[in-house]
Design an enzyme around this catalytic site. Structure first.
Site, PDB file in Angstrom:
ATOM      1  N   LYS A 117       0.819  -1.156  -0.033  1.00 10.27           N
ATOM      2  CA  LYS A 117      -0.197  -0.087   0.062  1.00 10.27           C
ATOM      3  C   LYS A 117       0.976   1.262  -0.046  1.00 10.27           C
ATOM      4  O   LYS A 117       0.309   2.252  -0.641  1.00 10.27           O
ATOM      5  CB  LYS A 117      -1.016   0.075   1.153  1.00 10.27           C
ATOM      6  N   LYS A 199      -5.024 -10.199  -6.673  1.00  6.82           N
ATOM      7  CA  LYS A 199      -6.270 -10.508  -6.147  1.00  6.82           C
ATOM      8  C   LYS A 199      -7.403  -9.555  -6.471  1.00  6.82           C
ATOM      9  O   LYS A 199      -6.732  -8.404  -6.690  1.00  6.82           O
ATOM     10  CB  LYS A 199      -6.165 -10.636  -4.457  1.00  6.82           C
ATOM     11  N   LYS A 202     -11.356  -4.382  -3.794  1.00  6.16           N
ATOM     12  CA  LYS A 202     -12.293  -3.261  -4.137  1.00  6.16           C
ATOM     13  C   LYS A 202     -11.636  -1.957  -4.410  1.00  6.16           C
ATOM     14  O   LYS A 202     -12.140  -0.972  -5.182  1.00  6.16           O
ATOM     15  CB  LYS A 202     -13.362  -3.151  -2.972  1.00  6.16           C
TER      16      LYS A 202
HETATM   17  P1  ATP Z   1      -8.874  -3.149  -0.159  1.00  9.25           P
HETATM   18  O1  ATP Z   1      -8.964  -3.082  -1.630  1.00  9.25           O
HETATM   19  O2  ATP Z   1      -9.580  -1.848   0.231  1.00  9.25           O
HETATM   20  O3  ATP Z   1      -7.662  -3.267   0.449  1.00  9.25           O
HETATM   21  P2  ATP Z   1     -10.191  -5.544  -0.001  1.00  9.25           P
HETATM   22  O4  ATP Z   1     -11.100  -5.887  -1.141  1.00  9.25           O
HETATM   23  O5  ATP Z   1      -8.722  -6.277  -0.091  1.00  9.25           O
HETATM   24  O6  ATP Z   1      -9.845  -4.113   0.346  1.00  9.25           O
HETATM   25  P3  ATP Z   1     -10.651  -6.098   2.855  1.00  9.25           P
HETATM   26  O7  ATP Z   1     -11.726  -4.970   3.235  1.00  9.25           O
HETATM   27  O8  ATP Z   1      -9.393  -5.574   2.972  1.00  9.25           O
HETATM   28  O9  ATP Z   1     -10.815  -6.069   1.335  1.00  9.25           O
HETATM   29  O10 ATP Z   1     -10.899  -7.535   3.435  1.00  9.25           O
HETATM   30  C1  ATP Z   1     -12.124  -7.922   3.787  1.00  9.25           C
HETATM   31  C2  ATP Z   1     -12.011  -9.600   3.617  1.00  9.25           C
HETATM   32  O11 ATP Z   1     -12.163  -9.946   2.505  1.00  9.25           O
HETATM   33  C3  ATP Z   1     -10.882  -9.815   4.395  1.00  9.25           C
HETATM   34  O12 ATP Z   1     -11.099 -11.140   5.236  1.00  9.25           O
HETATM   35  C4  ATP Z   1     -10.187 -10.070   3.152  1.00  9.25           C
HETATM   36  O13 ATP Z   1      -9.049 -11.262   3.312  1.00  9.25           O
HETATM   37  C5  ATP Z   1     -10.953 -10.903   2.273  1.00  9.25           C
HETATM   38  N1  ATP Z   1     -10.976 -10.664   0.779  1.00  9.25           N
HETATM   39  C6  ATP Z   1     -10.701  -9.677   0.184  1.00  9.25           C
HETATM   40  N2  ATP Z   1     -10.252  -9.839  -1.194  1.00  9.25           N
HETATM   41  C7  ATP Z   1     -10.373 -10.956  -1.374  1.00  9.25           C
HETATM   42  C8  ATP Z   1     -10.260 -11.770  -2.420  1.00  9.25           C
HETATM   43  N3  ATP Z   1      -9.860 -11.349  -3.528  1.00  9.25           N
HETATM   44  N4  ATP Z   1     -10.272 -13.182  -2.392  1.00  9.25           N
HETATM   45  C9  ATP Z   1     -10.676 -13.698  -0.997  1.00  9.25           C
HETATM   46  N5  ATP Z   1     -11.016 -12.905   0.059  1.00  9.25           N
HETATM   47  C10 ATP Z   1     -10.770 -11.731  -0.155  1.00  9.25           C
END
Ligand code: ATP
Ligand code: LTN
Length: 335
Positions: A117, A199, A202
């Site tokens: 990040k 991955k 969002k």
């Molecule tokens: P950001 O993009 O803001 O970092 P994010 O989409 O990675 O957010 P988080 O809010 O960090 O999402 O994560 C919420 C939950 O979703 C966590 O338990 C994280 O491990 C899970 N998660 C996020 N992205 C994935 C993915 N691509 N596949 C599986 N689990 C995910």
């Protein structure tokens, strides 16, 4: 007579950095929904984590409420679980300070999410981004959960939390209980449809990211454009990242094994397969959109739910917080 076993406690959070993606849903929220039946669950919107990246105040406020409604729309049931907004429960920030003073600069510097990040947001490498995992450790430790369900990307933060527990308990006497990560196997990582080596996230700029509020037509269109390899065999193999990702998604939604999927699409090529995955996802997500629309039209219900959640969370978390202050030698305030 045998003593009835205490239900285990589960805790997890999700950031309101955007409408949840299919990755969040399959990797996290869908499992949370199922866990409500067997565990005492605590779930929250991690709004304080979200501001480690610069947020526009108006859209941040809007998004936090939307994400809260989405959690409920996905089936998190306030009758069964405690659901709240992180910033409404001050013990999270209070414990963070105590833990900050018991976490080393070196260990935070090794966190891969920080490295990732800070390189993506090089104009705003703030102290909060650096100590993000400490806030996460505080979120966890004030509720003494047995298990913390997270995706693979958060494993390193849970390991750090475990190190903090050992260090704190050794220095001041047993204060925190040791949490364990709980990582679902199949969908620990839903990959991006436009680059299956990354991955699905969002906050990433990805026009094929599946939002859980996308319409069925949008979902199917995105899956049809998913990046795959140049052969045409639907099979789970090393090097076929795009197809492997689609197979994992399809399998986790339909419950079919990889062998069953391989024979279902034997000789049918990628086009048919991508459409089938898109349709299965669209069907799974349709009821969530309906629930969401209904909830967003009932703001007073949403307010009542997060007020009640914060009250319950404050009661539970104040006990561990007081203990931590006491163990470190702070004078307790007069009541
Ligand atoms: P950001 O993009 O803001 O970092 P994010 O989409 O990675 O957010 P988080 O809010 O960090 O999402 O994560 C919420 C939950 O979703 C966590 O338990 C994280 O491990 C899970 N998660 C996020 N992205 C994935 C993915 N691509 N596949 C599986 N689990 C995910
Ligand atoms: N950092 C997590 C969200 C999160 C969390 C937590 C998860 C914040 N606090 C406590 C589990 C327990 C993420 O980005 N997925």
């Amino acid at each position: 007579m045998e003593k009835p076993q205490r239900k285990k406690r589960i805790l997890s959070g999700i950031q309101p950095t955007g409408i949840f993606t299919l990755g969040n849903y399959l990797g996290a929220i869908r499992n949370w929904k199922q866990m409500q039946e067997d565990y005492n669950c605590i779930f929250f919107i991690a709004d304080m984590h979200a501001v480690t990246i610069r947020q526009d105040p108006a859209s941040f406020k809007k998004q936090t409420l939307e994400c809260f409604a989405l959690l409920l729309a996905c089936g998190i049931d306030p009758e069964k679980s405690i659901v709240f907004i992180q910033s409404h429960v001050p013990s999270h920030s209070q414990l963070t300070w105590l833990l900050n003073c018991n976490t080393q600069f070196g260990e935070l510097s090794r966190m891969t999410q920080f490295k990732d990040k800070s390189s993506r947001h090089s104009d705003n490498i703030n102290a909060g981004l650096f100590s993000y995992p400490v806030l996460m450790a505080a979120d966890i430790l004030i509720y003494s959960p047995d298990l913390v369900p997270v995706g693979n990307d958060q494993k390193q933060h849970i390991e750090l939390t475990r190190d903090i527990v050992n260090r704190f308990n050794n220095a001041y006497g047993k204060t925190f209980t040791m949490p364990d990560a709980y990582i679902p196997k199949l969908t620990a990582r839903v990959m991006s449809l436009s680059d299956p080596t990354k991955k699905m996230s969002k906050s990433a700029d990805d026009n094929l990211c599946i939002d859980i509020l996308d319409t069925p037509a949008q979902i199917i269109k995105k899956f049809r454009r998913a990046v795959t390899d140049s052969d045409s065999l639907v099979a789970y193999r090393e090097g076929k990242d795009g197809i492997n990702n689609l197979m994992s998604i399809y399998s986790s939604i339909t419950g079919k094994s990889f062998e069953e999927i391989e024979s279902e699409f034997d000789g049918r090529g990628y086009g048919d397969f991508k459409t089938a995955v898109g349709e299965a996802v669209a069907e799974e997500l349709a009821p969530i959109r309906e629930n969401y629309d209904r909830l967003m039209n009932d703001r007073s219900y949403l307010k009542a739910v997060y007020a009640d959640g914060a009250k319950k969370a404050a009661t539970i978390s104040s006990r561990v917080l007081e203990k931590a202050y006491k163990r470190m030698g702070f004078i307790p305030p007069e009541k």
